[in-house]
Design an enzyme around this catalytic site. Structure first.
Site, PDB file in Angstrom:
ATOM      1  N   GLU A  47       0.830  -1.214   0.000  1.00  0.00           N
ATOM      2  CA  GLU A  47       0.000   0.000   0.000  1.00  0.00           C
ATOM      3  C   GLU A  47       0.861   1.259   0.000  1.00  0.00           C
ATOM      4  O   GLU A  47       0.500   2.263  -0.608  1.00  0.00           O
ATOM      5  CB  GLU A  47      -0.936  -0.021   1.214  1.00  0.00           C
ATOM      6  CG  GLU A  47      -1.844   1.177   1.365  1.00  0.00           C
ATOM      7  CD  GLU A  47      -2.890   1.298   0.257  1.00  0.00           C
ATOM      8  OE1 GLU A  47      -2.986   0.415  -0.610  1.00  0.00           O
ATOM      9  OE2 GLU A  47      -3.629   2.307   0.267  1.00  0.00           O
ATOM     10  N   THR A  88     -11.190   8.450 -13.216  1.00  0.00           N
ATOM     11  CA  THR A  88     -10.260   7.864 -12.251  1.00  0.00           C
ATOM     12  C   THR A  88     -10.665   6.451 -11.831  1.00  0.00           C
ATOM     13  O   THR A  88      -9.917   5.770 -11.154  1.00  0.00           O
ATOM     14  CB  THR A  88     -10.086   8.787 -11.027  1.00  0.00           C
ATOM     15  OG1 THR A  88      -8.920   8.377 -10.311  1.00  0.00           O
ATOM     16  CG2 THR A  88     -11.302   8.762 -10.123  1.00  0.00           C
TER      17      THR A  88
HETATM   18  C1  DMJ Z   1     -10.297   3.707  -7.282  1.00  0.00           C
HETATM   19  O1  DMJ Z   1     -11.536   3.774  -6.697  1.00  0.00           O
HETATM   20  C2  DMJ Z   1     -10.008   4.963  -8.044  1.00  0.00           C
HETATM   21  O2  DMJ Z   1      -8.907   4.767  -8.828  1.00  0.00           O
HETATM   22  C3  DMJ Z   1      -9.746   6.099  -7.150  1.00  0.00           C
HETATM   23  O3  DMJ Z   1      -9.336   7.265  -7.827  1.00  0.00           O
HETATM   24  C4  DMJ Z   1      -8.671   5.766  -6.186  1.00  0.00           C
HETATM   25  N1  DMJ Z   1      -8.369   4.441  -6.024  1.00  0.00           N
HETATM   26  C5  DMJ Z   1      -9.269   3.404  -6.224  1.00  0.00           C
HETATM   27  C6  DMJ Z   1      -8.476   2.180  -6.568  1.00  0.00           C
HETATM   28  O4  DMJ Z   1      -7.281   2.071  -5.914  1.00  0.00           O
END
Ligand code: DMJ
Length: 632
Positions: free
Chosen positions: A498, A609
């Site tokens: 992590e 994202t």
């Molecule tokens: C996801 O939900 C998306 O990428 C978010 O921006 C951050 N991280 C998690 C996955 O690690």
């Protein structure tokens, strides 16, 4: 002063009346002053006080204040997104505070927010914002036909992105099989719930989505479609039609609902043209709007989807909002405007942009906490990992998604990147480039797994940087991606922790027990995918394949995929959670890595994202198309 005599009233009588009136008025104004003054002695929670005094509710910027533990806790929090996963691994969620330090009631905020935003001269009307209107305006209602004509290429390529090289194709098929396995088990044991618990073979609901269900279904729609798993896609679509209930009344993370549900439904619509997805996403978008009813227009992190009440996370210091949360709405909200033909969504996110442009940035950096009441930073903690990450991602992607017309996003992104390079980018004694975190000027030599998305981000932005910087950005992107790969290869499982550190002799390894877990995160693989597309260096496909093998070996269990608690031991302990982002992101990026570039070509698509592809908006083309349609 001239007193004009009133008819029938003597001069002395008139003087008497006037002095009586004067005394009465004096008494009245004294009473009003007293009542107003008394407001100050009322507790903050009293509604009338907040209505009258909202302007004075500013909070001083308290640099370095707040508990360090708080900061650590939510370093992991916003990006992890799935509360129970954290609960079951080493990160525990703090309960949401129902009594934050500032007012959070929807109705008052709605009144106060509108007024205070005027005071901050944060424009809310279309005409006041050139960029906003550029992005939001359509000369005619959006139609799917027009949109398709404005794409440069077919979304799924010539042959669904099938690579000609047999080994690559085999690898791609393997990833597809993993998706089917993950899906089938979700369907069998957790259908309609948010995520699968693969060890206990049941579903998980969690508290991130405000009572919404089926997060894995929404997150999987586009992956299933792109992989050609059509039976599964149809099952997912049918569930949306019959069972996706948006009339929930729970507490949702604005950020998580936006990136997963809004993003997932938008992509599903743009890929398939199914009106169902469009209707659902517009309906959901409306429910998110009350979160913006704050004095600054900076939304709060949590919203009750039924009542519209919103408040800040209990763990966010001084009732602040989180950079990576309010900074990760732009792409989806601009698309909501396009689909609904309602400028309000674009106005809301442009308002955030304007406020951020206006306030002072320490060393050009963007701290992670901002007060939605005063519009000031709260704490000076800067991170490209959790709490900050996707804010930067959405700047460059906003520029790309606007067909490179959103100059403001471009300038903001490259300025931010310069500040990041000047203050956070470091080289380890062993020669690894990494992004440190910044706490009021002091560097913490730690890089989160989440920060590994930045290889891909810097890569996709390289070409639009200043000409003399382009190669440098591409090199930087490659170096960061290399470092993240190192964090994988230095573990026994070949999966990354992590967070990894570069101090006390550590080089891209976790030094704390609590940082050793891996929850099926996509960021490292995401960077491999972008770097492959940008360079076609075969090492990225090899690195992706190493990750597939490691996932198969350590995370695949009888009934799905699970995160693991310690990447440094091969006697793995599973966390019993198949995160929805594993289906949405990790497997999609792997599949794209082993596909030809014409599957979701970057000339037409940007990924939100959560890896949901959103099309580039070609306003000129859409408007011409509209004109043509009319003249036909
Ligand atoms: C996801 O939900 C998306 O990428 C978010 O921006 C951050 N991280 C998690 C996955 O690690």
């Amino acid at each position: 002063m001239v007193f004009r005599k009133l008819p029938g009233v003597s001069a002395s009588g008139m003087g008497l009346r006037l002095s009586q009136k004067f005394v009465f008025l004096l008494f009245l104004s004294g009473l009003v002053t007293l009542c107003f003054g008394a407001l100050f002695f009322l507790p903050d929670s009293v509604r009338i006080k907040r209505i009258f005094l909202f302007k004075t509710e500013t909070q001083p910027v308290t640099v370095g204040s707040g508990s360090e533990n708080d900061a650590r806790e939510h370093l992991k929090r916003p990006k992890e997104g799935v509360s129970s996963a954290k609960g079951e691994t080493s990160t525990k969620l703090k309960p949401l505070s129902r009594r934050p330090s500032v007012s959070h009631e929807g109705t008052e905020e709605r009144l106060a927010g509108g007024k205070a935003q005027e005071d901050l001269t944060l424009a809310r009307s279309r005409t006041e914002s050139a960029t906003s209107s550029d992005q939001g305006a359509q000369s005619d209602t959006f139609t799917y036909k027009k949109f398709k004509r404005c794409l440069l290429k077919a979304p799924l390529g010539r042959d669904n992105g099938k690579p000609s090289d047999p080994q690559t194709n085999e690898r791609r098929e393997k990833v597809k099989e993993m998706m089917k396995f993950a899906w089938d088990n979700y369907k069998r044991y957790a259908w309609g719930k948010n995520e699968l618990r693969p060890l206990t073979r049941n579903g998980h609901i969690g508290n991130m989505f405000g009572g919404l269900r089926g997060a894995s279904i929404i997150d999987s729609l586009d992956t299933l479609y792109v992989m050609g798993l059509m039976d599964e896609y149809n099952e997912a679509k049918e569930w949306v039609q019959t069972s996706l209930d948006l009339n929930s009344n729970g507490e949702a993370s604005l950020f998580e609902v936006n990136i997963r549900y809004v993003g997932g439904l938008l992509s599903a619509y743009y890929l398939t043209g199914e009106e169902l997805f469009k209707n659902k996403v517009v309906e959901l978008g409306e429910k998110l709007l009350p979160a913006f009813n704050t004095p600054t227009g900076i939304p709060r992190g949590v919203i009750n989807l039924g009542s519209g009440t919103s408040w800040s996370w209990g763990w966010a210091s001084a009732g602040s909002s989180i950079l990576a949360e309010f900074g990760t709405l732009h792409l989806e909200f601009v698309h909501l405007t396009q689909l609904s033909n309602n400028p309000i969504y674009t106005e809301k996110v442009m308002n955030i942009r304007k406020l951020l442009n206006k306030i002072e940035k320490p060393h050009g950096l963007y701290p992670n906490f901002l007060s939605p009441v005063s519009g000031n930073w709260v704490q000076h903690h800067v991170s490209i990992g959790g709490l900050g990450d996707s804010f930067y991602e959405y700047l460059i992607k906003s520029y790309l998604m606007s067909d490179k017309t959103d100059e403001d996003a471009k300038t903001t992104y490259y300025n931010a990147l310069e500040a990041i390079e000047a203050n956070l980018v470091q080289k380890s004694p062993g020669g690894l480039t990494y992004m440190a975190e910044w706490r009021g000027g002091i560097l913490d030599h730690k890089m989160g797994h989440l920060a590994c998305f930045s290889g891909g981000m810097i890569g996709i932005g390289a070409d639009d940087g200043a000409p003399e910087k382009r190669q440098h950005y591409l090199d930087l992107a490659a170096e960061i991606t290399h470092t993240c790969h190192e964090s994988y290869t230095r573990s026994a499982t070949k999966l990354g922790p992590e967070a990894f550190r570069f101090d006390s002799g550590a080089e891209a390894t976790a030094t704390r027990l609590s940082d050793r877990y891996y929850i099926l995160r996509p960021e490292v693989i995401e960077s491999y995918m972008y770097m492959w597309r940008l360079t076609h260096d075969p090492k990225y496909r090899e690195w992706g394949w190493e990750a597939v093998e490691a996932l198969e070996q350590h995370c695949r269990v009888d009934s799905g995929f699970s995160g693991i608690r310690d990447v440094y031991t091969t006697t793995v302990s599973h966390d019993n959670m198949q995160q929805s982002f594993f289906l949405s992101e990790t497997l999609k990026y792997l599949y794209l890595l082993f596909s030809d570039d014409d599957l979701l070509p970057l000339e037409d698509w940007v990924f939100n994202t959560e890896a949901h592809p959103l099309p580039i908006i070609r306003t000129n083309c859409l408007q011409n198309e509209a004109t043509q349609d009319k003249t036909l």
